[in-house]
Design a protein around this motif. Sequence first.
Motif, PDB file in Angstrom:
ATOM      1  N   TRP A 103       0.831  -1.203   0.000  1.00 30.50           N
ATOM      2  CA  TRP A 103       0.000   0.000   0.000  1.00 30.50           C
ATOM      3  C   TRP A 103       0.870   1.260   0.000  1.00 30.50           C
ATOM      4  O   TRP A 103       1.974   1.276   0.524  1.00 30.50           O
ATOM      5  N   GLY A 104       0.305   2.325  -0.554  1.00 29.66           N
ATOM      6  CA  GLY A 104       0.949   3.633  -0.506  1.00 29.66           C
ATOM      7  C   GLY A 104       2.129   3.789  -1.458  1.00 29.66           C
ATOM      8  O   GLY A 104       2.862   4.773  -1.370  1.00 29.66           O
ATOM      9  N   LYS A 105       2.298   2.858  -2.361  1.00 33.22           N
ATOM     10  CA  LYS A 105       3.425   2.912  -3.294  1.00 33.22           C
ATOM     11  C   LYS A 105       2.974   3.181  -4.727  1.00 33.22           C
ATOM     12  O   LYS A 105       3.793   3.201  -5.640  1.00 33.22           O
ATOM     13  N   GLY A 106       1.674   3.341  -4.925  1.00 34.92           N
ATOM     14  CA  GLY A 106       1.148   3.605  -6.262  1.00 34.92           C
ATOM     15  C   GLY A 106       0.979   2.372  -7.126  1.00 34.92           C
ATOM     16  O   GLY A 106       0.683   2.477  -8.320  1.00 34.92           O
ATOM     17  N   TYR A 107       1.150   1.173  -6.547  1.00 29.09           N
ATOM     18  CA  TYR A 107       1.032  -0.047  -7.341  1.00 29.09           C
ATOM     19  C   TYR A 107      -0.373  -0.256  -7.895  1.00 29.09           C
ATOM     20  O   TYR A 107      -0.537  -0.660  -9.055  1.00 29.09           O
TER      21      TYR A 107
END
Length: 176
Positions: A103-107
Motif C-alpha cells: 500500500w501507498g506505493k502507487g502499485y
Amino acid sequence: MIYLETSRLKLRDWEDTDLEPFSRLNADEKVMKYFPKTLSSEETTVFYKSIISEFIECGFGLYAVDVKENKEFIGFIGFHRANFEADFTPCVEIGWRLKQEAWGKGYATEGAAACLQYGFKELGFSDIYSFTADVNTPSKNVMIKIGMSFIKYFNHPKIEIKSPLNTHVLYHIKKM
C-alpha cells in the motif's frame, strides 16, 4: 503467461504457489476491511478456482501481480464479470486487492491504469466499471487517478442493508 508489464509490476497468470500468499492476503483483517468478512483458506481456494475459470471462459480476469524488483506476489489487479443484480450489470469490472506492505506505493494505480489500456486496446472493451463501499476512500482515489468518473451511489444487493458497507459507489470509464 505475462499479460502486462509496467515499470515496476508484472501482471501474470496465477500459479499454484500463489495460493498460500493469496490465502494470507484474504485472511488479513486490514486488507479485507471494506469487505463483509475475511476469507478462510477454503474460501480462498474457491475464489482462486473461480479466477482460473474466468480466464478460461473469457480470456481475461484478475491478474496475479508481482513486483519486478523482488519477484514478490503482492495480490491481484484486473477484470471480472460482475453479474449480481443491478441496473448496470452484467458489466466488466476493474478491481484490485494488494497486501498491506504494497500500500501507498502507487502499485494499484499503476497496475489498474495499465489494465485499462489493455482492456480497451487488446480486449476490445468499450466500457469498464468499478465499485466499492463508499467508505473505501483508498479505492475511490485509485478510481479517480485512473480517469474514472463517479456515476452514482447504490445499495449492494449482496451486502446486508444495515451494514456500513452496503452503500457503494459506482465509477465508469468509456473507451476514447
